[in-house]
Design a protein around this motif. Structure first.
Motif, mmCIF file in Angstrom:
data_model
loop_
_atom_site.group_PDB
_atom_site.id
_atom_site.type_symbol
_atom_site.label_atom_id
_atom_site.label_comp_id
_atom_site.label_asym_id
_atom_site.label_seq_id
_atom_site.Cartn_x
_atom_site.Cartn_y
_atom_site.Cartn_z
ATOM 1 N N MET A 186 29.755 49.295 21.040
ATOM 2 C CA MET A 186 30.321 48.712 22.252
ATOM 3 C C MET A 186 29.336 48.838 23.408
ATOM 4 N N ARG A 187 28.727 50.037 23.588
ATOM 5 C CA ARG A 187 27.739 50.216 24.654
ATOM 6 C C ARG A 187 26.487 49.386 24.393
ATOM 7 N N TYR A 188 26.108 49.259 23.163
ATOM 8 C CA TYR A 188 24.958 48.415 22.818
ATOM 9 C C TYR A 188 25.201 46.972 23.231
ATOM 10 N N ASP A 189 26.402 46.475 22.943
ATOM 11 C CA ASP A 189 26.732 45.100 23.323
ATOM 12 C C ASP A 189 26.727 44.934 24.842
ATOM 13 N N GLU A 190 27.171 45.971 25.568
ATOM 14 C CA GLU A 190 27.124 45.914 27.036
ATOM 15 C C GLU A 190 25.684 45.846 27.531
ATOM 16 N N LEU A 191 24.827 46.654 26.938
ATOM 17 C CA LEU A 191 23.415 46.638 27.332
ATOM 18 C C LEU A 191 22.759 45.301 26.983
ATOM 19 N N LYS A 192 23.090 44.786 25.816
ATOM 20 C CA LYS A 192 22.534 43.500 25.397
ATOM 21 C C LYS A 192 22.930 42.391 26.373
ATOM 22 N N LEU A 193 24.190 42.410 26.824
ATOM 23 C CA LEU A 193 24.653 41.424 27.786
ATOM 24 C C LEU A 193 23.954 41.600 29.131
ATOM 25 N N PHE A 194 23.776 42.846 29.551
ATOM 26 C CA PHE A 194 23.100 43.114 30.823
ATOM 27 C C PHE A 194 21.664 42.593 30.783
ATOM 28 N N ILE A 195 20.956 42.857 29.699
ATOM 29 C CA ILE A 195 19.571 42.387 29.575
ATOM 30 C C ILE A 195 19.520 40.868 29.557
ATOM 31 N N HIS A 196 20.477 40.249 28.877
ATOM 32 C CA HIS A 196 20.531 38.785 28.823
ATOM 33 C C HIS A 196 20.758 38.194 30.213
ATOM 34 N N GLN A 197 21.579 38.834 31.026
ATOM 35 C CA GLN A 197 21.900 38.325 32.358
ATOM 36 C C GLN A 197 20.823 38.644 33.400
ATOM 37 N N ASN A 198 20.129 39.767 33.201
ATOM 38 C CA ASN A 198 19.194 40.224 34.232
ATOM 39 C C ASN A 198 17.732 40.207 33.811
ATOM 40 N N GLY A 199 17.484 40.036 32.527
ATOM 41 C CA GLY A 199 16.102 39.960 32.061
ATOM 42 C C GLY A 199 15.408 41.309 31.953
ATOM 43 N N HIS A 200 16.118 42.405 32.118
ATOM 44 C CA HIS A 200 15.525 43.745 32.007
ATOM 45 C C HIS A 200 16.631 44.754 31.684
ATOM 46 N N CYS A 201 16.223 45.997 31.425
ATOM 47 C CA CYS A 201 17.201 47.050 31.096
ATOM 48 C C CYS A 201 17.283 48.087 32.206
ATOM 49 N N GLN A 202 16.910 47.704 33.419
ATOM 50 C CA GLN A 202 16.983 48.610 34.567
ATOM 51 C C GLN A 202 18.404 48.600 35.143
ATOM 52 N N VAL A 203 19.290 49.280 34.481
ATOM 53 C CA VAL A 203 20.693 49.310 34.892
ATOM 54 C C VAL A 203 20.812 50.058 36.220
ATOM 55 N N PRO A 204 21.420 49.440 37.242
ATOM 56 C CA PRO A 204 21.516 50.095 38.556
ATOM 57 C C PRO A 204 22.317 51.389 38.487
ATOM 58 N N GLN A 205 21.934 52.323 39.354
ATOM 59 C CA GLN A 205 22.552 53.639 39.319
ATOM 60 C C GLN A 205 23.872 53.693 40.065
ATOM 61 N N TYR A 206 23.964 52.980 41.169
ATOM 62 C CA TYR A 206 25.134 53.131 42.045
ATOM 63 C C TYR A 206 25.983 51.865 42.171
ATOM 64 N N ASN A 207 25.450 50.715 41.809
ATOM 65 C CA ASN A 207 26.173 49.460 42.024
ATOM 66 C C ASN A 207 26.518 48.792 40.693
ATOM 67 N N ARG A 248 25.112 53.538 31.963
ATOM 68 C CA ARG A 248 23.971 54.365 32.337
ATOM 69 C C ARG A 248 24.022 55.717 31.618
ATOM 70 N N HIS A 249 25.194 56.298 31.517
ATOM 71 C CA HIS A 249 25.331 57.573 30.815
ATOM 72 C C HIS A 249 24.948 57.408 29.349
ATOM 73 N N TRP A 250 25.372 56.316 28.736
ATOM 74 C CA TRP A 250 25.041 56.057 27.335
ATOM 75 C C TRP A 250 23.538 55.892 27.146
ATOM 76 N N ILE A 251 22.892 55.161 28.051
ATOM 77 C CA ILE A 251 21.442 54.979 27.985
ATOM 78 C C ILE A 251 20.737 56.330 28.083
ATOM 79 N N HIS A 252 21.210 57.176 28.991
ATOM 80 C CA HIS A 252 20.624 58.508 29.149
ATOM 81 C C HIS A 252 20.735 59.306 27.852
ATOM 82 N N ILE A 253 21.880 59.211 27.168
ATOM 83 C CA ILE A 253 22.076 59.919 25.912
ATOM 84 C C ILE A 253 21.125 59.390 24.841
ATOM 85 N N GLN A 254 20.937 58.061 24.792
ATOM 86 C CA GLN A 254 20.038 57.482 23.790
ATOM 87 C C GLN A 254 18.620 57.993 23.975
#
Length: 242
Positions: free
Chosen positions: A174-195, A202-208
């Protein structure tokens, strides 16, 4: 019936010990009740049968006339003031129904029953779903458990995942699919910290990334080579900063 009192037996404590022997029968008659209960053991019984007037529970009811079985507070407790097993079961059943209703609402909002292990919005729900898997495992092993067939059917109706490993993988996917969608929409994996409401992602990415470092250091890690490949395939980077 013996109407004397112990004071009627006249003896001197400093007198000869024979005096006590002489009055022993009188003392016995004064100290014992007129009639003793007939305590008998039948051939098929393993405990003594005590007549009703000497039943301790009936004595308790007489000496505690203010506490009747019709009092709801009294009916929930035994004579020592502790909750009875039936009241504890009723309480557990109420909690179960409440948490099940919250899980149902969670699924309606999210489309699944994958409550995160540390769900800040409802920590009691995350603990409860973990306990359902634990109780289910106890039941399968033939051990004492609160899990029932009716509860299993109710949770199955919500597509609840019973297997812990299957649950862990479903959460990861589920988190992978969220990240995949974020990258598709934004062109990068720099998930914002506060917005953007990406706290869980972000917590899942940190764990990975933590698990990746453990793997590289030769330590035990939950990150597999297959997961590394599919993360890198969507452009994920292993740097510790987003």
């Amino acid at each position: 019936m013996n109407t004397g009192t112990i004071c009627d037996v006249d003896f001197n404590m400093n007198a000869d010990d024979n005096i006590l022997e002489d009055h022993f029968e009188d003392l016995v008659q004064l100290l014992l009740p007129d009639e003793l209960p007939d305590v008998s053991i039948s051939n098929n019984a393993t405990q003594s049968t005590v007549p009703e007037p000497y039943n301790r529970s009936s004595q308790f009811e007489v000496t505690n006339t203010r506490m009747s079985s019709s009092d709801p507070e009294y009916s929930k407790k035994d004579v020592s003031g502790n909750e009875t097993s039936s009241s504890r079961q009723a309480s557990e059943s109420d909690v179960w129904k409440k948490q099940y209703a919250e899980l149902t609402q969670f699924k309606h909002r999210n489309g699944h029953c994958l409550v995160p292990p540390k769900y800040k919005d409802n920590t009691s729900l995350s603990m409860w779903v973990a306990d359902q898997r634990y109780q289910y495992d106890l039941m399968k092993k033939g051990k004492s458990s609160f899990m029932t067939i009716d509860r299993i059917k109710a949770l199955d109706a919500l597509d609840f995942i019973w297997n812990k490993n299957a649950y862990d993988f479903a959460m990861w996917k589920m988190r992978y699919d969220e990240l995949k969608l974020f990258i598709h929409q934004n062109g990068h994996c720099q998930v914002p910290q506060y917005n953007g409401g990406y706290g869980c992602l972000r917590h899942w990415i940190h764990i990975q990334r933590q698990e990746y470092m453990r793997l590289k250091m030769g330590e035990a890690s939950s990150l597999t080579n297959d997961r590394i490949e599919i993360l890198e395939a969507i452009g994920f980077t292993w740097g510790m900063t987003n």
